[in-house]
Scaffold this motif. Structure first.
Motif, PDB file in Angstrom:
ATOM      1  N   TYR A 296       6.358   2.677  12.917  1.00  0.00           N
ATOM      2  CA  TYR A 296       5.967   1.826  12.033  1.00  0.00           C
ATOM      3  C   TYR A 296       5.764   0.317  12.237  1.00  0.00           C
ATOM      4  O   TYR A 296       4.445   0.274  11.395  1.00  0.00           O
ATOM      5  CB  TYR A 296       6.930   1.863  11.097  1.00  0.00           C
ATOM      6  N   SER A 309       4.503   9.281   6.661  1.00  0.00           N
ATOM      7  CA  SER A 309       5.133   9.392   6.227  1.00  0.00           C
ATOM      8  C   SER A 309       6.843  10.098   7.048  1.00  0.00           C
ATOM      9  O   SER A 309       6.338  11.195   7.413  1.00  0.00           O
ATOM     10  CB  SER A 309       5.014   9.460   4.989  1.00  0.00           C
ATOM     11  N   SER A 461       4.590   4.313   2.851  1.00  0.00           N
ATOM     12  CA  SER A 461       3.921   2.993   1.736  1.00  0.00           C
ATOM     13  C   SER A 461       4.571   2.209   3.006  1.00  0.00           C
ATOM     14  O   SER A 461       5.084   2.107   3.776  1.00  0.00           O
ATOM     15  CB  SER A 461       5.395   2.821   0.921  1.00  0.00           C
ATOM     16  N   GLN A 462       3.810   0.464   2.882  1.00  0.00           N
ATOM     17  CA  GLN A 462       3.641  -0.657   3.309  1.00  0.00           C
ATOM     18  C   GLN A 462       5.264  -1.106   3.074  1.00  0.00           C
ATOM     19  O   GLN A 462       5.146  -1.340   4.257  1.00  0.00           O
ATOM     20  CB  GLN A 462       2.829  -1.452   2.389  1.00  0.00           C
ATOM     21  N   GLU A 463       5.911  -0.595   1.839  1.00  0.00           N
ATOM     22  CA  GLU A 463       7.614  -1.632   2.296  1.00  0.00           C
ATOM     23  C   GLU A 463       8.830  -0.406   2.597  1.00  0.00           C
ATOM     24  O   GLU A 463       8.769  -0.871   3.441  1.00  0.00           O
ATOM     25  CB  GLU A 463       7.857  -0.979   0.697  1.00  0.00           C
ATOM     26  N   THR A 464       7.859   1.014   3.334  1.00  0.00           N
ATOM     27  CA  THR A 464       8.513   1.491   3.859  1.00  0.00           C
ATOM     28  C   THR A 464       8.762   1.824   5.109  1.00  0.00           C
ATOM     29  O   THR A 464       9.317   1.167   6.046  1.00  0.00           O
ATOM     30  CB  THR A 464       8.695   3.269   3.262  1.00  0.00           C
ATOM     31  N   LYS A 466       7.663  -1.284   6.447  1.00  0.00           N
ATOM     32  CA  LYS A 466       8.022  -3.172   6.753  1.00  0.00           C
ATOM     33  C   LYS A 466      10.078  -2.818   6.790  1.00  0.00           C
ATOM     34  O   LYS A 466      10.141  -3.381   8.025  1.00  0.00           O
ATOM     35  CB  LYS A 466       7.737  -3.434   5.888  1.00  0.00           C
ATOM     36  N   ALA A 467       9.924  -1.740   6.052  1.00  0.00           N
ATOM     37  CA  ALA A 467      11.789  -1.938   6.261  1.00  0.00           C
ATOM     38  C   ALA A 467      12.213  -0.782   7.661  1.00  0.00           C
ATOM     39  O   ALA A 467      13.085  -1.570   7.989  1.00  0.00           O
ATOM     40  CB  ALA A 467      11.979  -0.761   4.632  1.00  0.00           C
TER      41      ALA A 467
END
Length: 478
Positions: A296, A309, A461-464, A466-467
């Motif tokens: 990612y 995903s 998602s971008q948030e996932t 990044k996390a």
């Protein structure tokens, strides 16, 4: 590559003793009738074409389990068909995917067959004769010839649609410029599938086409090259009809798009190679796996590709969640995943070249038997190498004492020999060539489904992302 063949052929061998009750003549009559339905003209196939195809299939056929009459069952026939199209054209025919459950109707699920030639499915592939008698090498060649023709025929439907949308009469020959325009529109339809709105937008904007498709100019040049190939072939064979003085009939255009399908994977391989090299660069442990955090992280920073995903990666069979290192992406499974197939039609997908196919073919040629002793296999494998790695030392087979002992264990469970198409051997081969050979999941546990066919969010998602990528720094994942 998941095993489609039972490690033991005992259950099928019992069927060989039933041959006395089978009307062989009736089976052959049904086969010919079905071939007539599929191919027309009484189902006749050029003898030289069949002989060449049988020669191409012979090594793989020799390593498949047989019944008492030396014939293979339907499941093996499906596997042989899958291998042929995947190895020769990098095509995955719908219904022949290795991930199909073994308890699923093997041929009702083969869309190109059940839709186009139900008689072939019902009268031949699902018949009692096939169940009891099995299939020989010529039967396999006839099935593959049938599918090749059906794939070719399916392209004529799309081509006719493009003719209609461009208001070009099917009976009127096209100029060179006209056929070039037609092919560019055909490529957009072919690549986007059923996305009518996307097709409309791209056809109305060359700028958008260049932005949407990497190397659009090269793609167009490739299509134009197929026109030149047809010109050369027709000039070589004097007296051919359909092409005169730069005029192209519908049949000519059909032949051109057929050439595009058969050779597109080789054209697109540079994109696949670039993707493989990026993944291999992240595989510091030479395990054929990339931590999801790195995957990612690269997707966020440098490449639009690596954004599937977790749920989609899991369904594709590309996510390893079993190790202590946390979630990892399996390189060869990811490369072969449907998300990386550049074309997905109703009947087939055009995917990246499978780097394990040459290795499997070498094993087939060397062993030519469904079972082999461990030492014989080791002698072949230790001399094998794959040229897909960035580093020379990773190209050679990784066979140490532990791997040799594991092969002996597999053999011990099967009377001293290893089933070449058993899932345990294919697992072993994956660990010997972890960057080239996919990990073979159990049939039915993964699905070869294109992104738009996935029931859920196929893009993370971008948030996932990044996390997950932050775990690389906070948790010391390598």
């Amino acid at each position: 590559m998941p095993a489609l063949i039972d490690a033991s052929s005992e259950s099928f061998s019992r069927g060989g003793r039933l041959r006395a009750s089978v009307d062989a003549a009736a089976f052959e009559a049904e086969l010919q009738a079905a071939m007539g339905e599929a191919l027309g003209c009484g189902g006749e196939v050029a003898p030289e074409k069949l002989r060449q195809l049988e020669a191409d299939l012979s090594s793989a056929f020799a390593t498949l389990p047989k019944n008492g009459a030396g014939r293979i069952d339907r499941r093996s026939l499906r596997y042989l068909t899958y291998r042929h199209f995947n190895q020769k054209y990098a095509l995955v025919i719908r219904g022949f995917e290795p991930s199909r459950p073994t308890n699923e109707s093997l041929w009702a699920a083969a869309e190109v067959l059940s839709e186009k030639v139900p008689g072939y499915v019902e009268n031949v592939l699902m018949s009692r004769h096939a169940e009891e008698r099995g299939f020989d090498l010529q039967d396999a060649a006839l099935l593959i010839t049938t599918i090749e023709q059906l794939v070719f025929d399916s392209e004529s439907t799309l081509l006719a649609t493009v003719y209609e949308k461009q208001r070009k009469p099917l009976v009127r020959p096209l100029s060179r410029q006209g056929v070039h325009q037609l092919l560019e529109a055909y490529l957009v339809h072919w690549l986007l599938g059923s996305d009518e709105e996307g097709i409309r937008m791209l056809l109305n904007s060359e700028r958008l086409r260049r932005k949407t498709f990497p190397h659009w100019e090269e793609l167009v040049a490739f299509a134009h090259g197929q026109v030149k190939a047809l010109d050369w072939e027709r000039a070589r064979s004097s007296g051919s009809s359909g092409l005169t003085a730069g005029r192209y009939s519908f049949e000519d255009a059909h032949e051109i798009v057929g050439g595009i399908t058969h050779s597109f994977a080789s054209f697109w391989e540079s994109e696949c190679t670039e993707m493989k090299e990026q993944l291999i660069a992240m595989d510091s442990q030479h395990t054929g796996r990339v931590p999801l955090s790195k995957f990612y992280g690269t997707g966020l920073e440098a490449d639009w590709r690596f954004a599937e995903s977790e749920a989609y990666l899991r369904e594709l069979g590309a996510l390893d969640e079993t190790g202590r290192a946390g979630k990892q992406v399996i390189i060869p499974n990811y490369i072969q995943a449907a998300s990386n197939c550049i074309v997905a039609t109703n009947h087939y997908m055009v995917c990246c070249v499978n780097d394990c196919n040459p290795l499997l073919a070498e094993l087939d040629r060397s062993l030519r038997s469904p079972m082999a002793e461990p030492q014989r296999i080791l002698a072949v494998v230790r001399n094998m190498s794959s040229g897909t790695s960035l580093e020379d030392e990773a190209d050679a087979a990784r066979v140490d004492a532990t791997m040799a002992a594991q092969l002996e264990t597999i053999a011990a469970n099967h009377g001293g020999e290893v089933p070449i198409h058993g899932r345990l051997f294919l697992q072993w081969l994956h660990y010997v060539f972890p960057r080239q050979c996919p990990f073979p999941h159990k049939s039915g546990t993964t699905v070869h489904r294109a992104p738009l066919e996935f029931e859920g969010e196929y893009v993370a998602s971008q948030e996932t992302m990044k996390a997950r990528s932050l775990q690389l720094f906070c948790c010391g994942l390598s």
